[in-house]
Design an enzyme around this catalytic site. Structure first.
Site, mmCIF file in Angstrom:
data_model
loop_
_atom_site.group_PDB
_atom_site.id
_atom_site.type_symbol
_atom_site.label_atom_id
_atom_site.label_comp_id
_atom_site.label_asym_id
_atom_site.label_seq_id
_atom_site.Cartn_x
_atom_site.Cartn_y
_atom_site.Cartn_z
ATOM 1 N N GLU A 129 0.841 -1.181 0.000
ATOM 2 C CA GLU A 129 0.000 0.000 0.000
ATOM 3 C C GLU A 129 0.888 1.248 0.000
ATOM 4 O O GLU A 129 2.100 1.144 0.245
ATOM 5 C CB GLU A 129 -0.923 0.004 1.231
ATOM 6 C CG GLU A 129 -1.893 -1.157 1.239
ATOM 7 C CD GLU A 129 -2.860 -1.141 2.413
ATOM 8 O OE1 GLU A 129 -3.680 -2.050 2.487
ATOM 9 O OE2 GLU A 129 -2.790 -0.195 3.237
ATOM 10 N N ARG A 273 35.083 -5.654 -30.564
ATOM 11 C CA ARG A 273 35.633 -4.298 -30.460
ATOM 12 C C ARG A 273 37.169 -4.336 -30.463
ATOM 13 O O ARG A 273 37.793 -5.027 -29.660
ATOM 14 C CB ARG A 273 35.128 -3.655 -29.166
ATOM 15 C CG ARG A 273 35.776 -2.317 -28.814
ATOM 16 C CD ARG A 273 35.363 -1.209 -29.744
ATOM 17 N NE ARG A 273 35.778 0.092 -29.215
ATOM 18 C CZ ARG A 273 35.756 1.216 -29.917
ATOM 19 N NH1 ARG A 273 35.330 1.196 -31.178
ATOM 20 N NH2 ARG A 273 36.144 2.356 -29.367
ATOM 21 N N GLN A 341 30.161 -0.840 -18.405
ATOM 22 C CA GLN A 341 31.563 -0.423 -18.383
ATOM 23 C C GLN A 341 32.358 -1.088 -19.503
ATOM 24 O O GLN A 341 33.222 -0.452 -20.121
ATOM 25 C CB GLN A 341 32.183 -0.760 -17.022
ATOM 26 C CG GLN A 341 33.575 -0.180 -16.808
ATOM 27 C CD GLN A 341 33.535 1.333 -16.626
ATOM 28 O OE1 GLN A 341 32.512 1.899 -16.253
ATOM 29 N NE2 GLN A 341 34.656 1.987 -16.896
ATOM 30 N N GLY A 344 31.879 0.776 -22.554
ATOM 31 C CA GLY A 344 32.313 2.162 -22.504
ATOM 32 C C GLY A 344 31.198 3.116 -22.896
ATOM 33 O O GLY A 344 30.057 2.955 -22.470
ATOM 34 N N GLU A 368 9.474 -7.453 -3.956
ATOM 35 C CA GLU A 368 9.395 -8.749 -3.262
ATOM 36 C C GLU A 368 10.205 -8.730 -1.959
ATOM 37 O O GLU A 368 10.757 -9.736 -1.528
ATOM 38 C CB GLU A 368 9.886 -9.896 -4.163
ATOM 39 C CG GLU A 368 9.123 -10.065 -5.460
ATOM 40 C CD GLU A 368 7.729 -10.633 -5.277
ATOM 41 O OE1 GLU A 368 7.294 -10.779 -4.119
ATOM 42 O OE2 GLU A 368 7.071 -10.917 -6.285
#
Length: 386
Positions: A129, A273, A341, A344, A368
């Site tokens: 509530e 990358r 991270q 990047g 929860e």
């Protein structure tokens, strides 16, 4: 890469394969667009219902899948690795059915459960509530007896907050006060969605889980037949806490799936990358970060499965559920943050899903039962046992 699993049966392996197929075909193709639009995935829940994935934890005699928690939770994890909002929704629906399945009378189970778990309905769980979250015993929503012996019932008045599926659910498993006897004065009701007097607030403007519609639910003199009270008057707190033990395992599994998704995305990016003439994953600083993320995800999975096996064995599992919720959700926050991270600057953009994963992970430490409450549950049980 998909999580490597040791499933207990051929049927369980088939369920995982089915879940992965549905996730790849029907969830992954729409999740980004629907999350951006804050669109409720009603059609997805109907698909999961037709496929039997909304009823796995419940008995076959009522139309359920009769699967152990060990299997059901791994299905939730698989869904979360593709669409966290839907996985949370599956857990909420399963939680909403729990009181009838575990505390309902034989007549209630025969009358209500087949429809609740049949795949065409979606439930909501109305406990919190606006001024009653962790302190469940302070709730003010009240159920007042009405009618006579020939037509007994209750009138519900009060406001529930942070309710997933509000406005979309077919039934609302609701806890209300039937006496002023503190935590011993609560009772549980299953309220049909078409009951007159149910009013919904505006959708909450959340930082994540945009497809998990959350609203206030106001009960303005809603009539509920007496035969829709689950358990005895005053038994509501015991029902709510028992249901939350199981619900916490659902969130633990979902958080693990979210962390797995973040790890997979970060690993794929680290392979592709290039910096200084080689993939960034070959640099030790980043490689070790990925290794720590893998260790966290694997540990999370082992932790919630450990708790699930206690539940499946019929042994008390409150402490194990609290540990699982704490460990898995803290790990999800750490892993998703580290995944951003790894990418990047790219991780900070909406061109990749990592920023969404990080936003979604935060709430798993809150709902929860906050992780501070989990620590309270764990420590009290430890001290009680010595």
């Amino acid at each position: 890469m998909p999580a490597q699993r040791l499933m207990p049966s051929d049927d369980a392996r088939d369920l995982i394969d089915l879940t992965r197929e549905i996730c790849a075909k029907d969830l992954a193709t729409v999740v980004d667009e629907m999350e951006r639009a804050s669109e409720f995935p009603g059609a997805v829940f109907r698909l999961l219902g037709r496929s039997g994935l909304l009823s796995l934890a419940y008995p076959e005699e009522y139309g359920g899948g009769a699967q152990p928690s060990e299997v059901y939770l791994q299905v939730v994890e698989e869904i979360a690795s593709v669409w966290m909002s839907v996985a949370v929704g599956v857990s909420v629906h399963t939680l909403s059915c729990f009181p009838v399945a575990s505390f309902g009378s034989d007549a209630q189970q025969k009358q209500l459960l087949p429809a609740m778990i049949g795949g065409n309905q979606l439930g909501a769980y109305c406990l919190s509530e606006p001024m009653s979250g962790s302190d469940v015993g302070s709730m003010t929503t009240r159920a007042t007896r009405t009618g006579d012996d020939d037509a007994p019932g209750y009138s519900l008045r009060g406001t529930k907050a942070w309710i997933s599926h509000a406005g979309h659910a077919d039934f609302y498993t609701t806890f209300a006060r039937t006496s002023d006897d503190g935590s011993r004065g609560l009772s549980c009701f299953v309220v049909p969605a078409d009951s007159e007097g149910i009013v919904f607030g505006a959708p909450e403007r959340k930082m994540g889980l945009n497809s998990d519609t959350v609203r206030q639910v106001m009960f303005e003199g809603v009539h509920v037949d007496a035969d829709r009270r689950v358990g005895d008057e005053g038994q509501g707190m015991a029902i709510a806490l028992s249901a939350l033990d199981s619900g916490r395992l659902g969130i633990a599994a979902a958080a693990t799936g979210l962390a797995q998704a973040a790890l997979d995305a970060a690993t794929a990016y680290a392979k592709d990358r290039q910096q200084f003439g080689r993939p960034i994953g070959e640099f030790q600083g980043l490689a070790f970060l990925l290794a720590d993320m893998e260790a966290a995800v694997t540990s999370s999975r082992a932790t919630y499965l450990h708790a699930a096996r206690f539940k499946d064995a019929g042994r008390p599992f409150s402490r194990q559920a609290a540990v699982a919720k704490l460990v898995c959700t803290d790990a999800a926050m750490k892993v998703t943050t580290d995944a951003v991270q790894v990418l990047g600057g790219a991780g900070y953009t909406q061109d990749f899903p990592l920023e969404r994963y990080m936003r979604e992970a935060k709430v798993t430490q809150i709902f929860e039962g906050t992780n501070q409450i989990q620590r309270l549950v764990i420590s009290r049980q430890l001290l009680k046992s010595t």
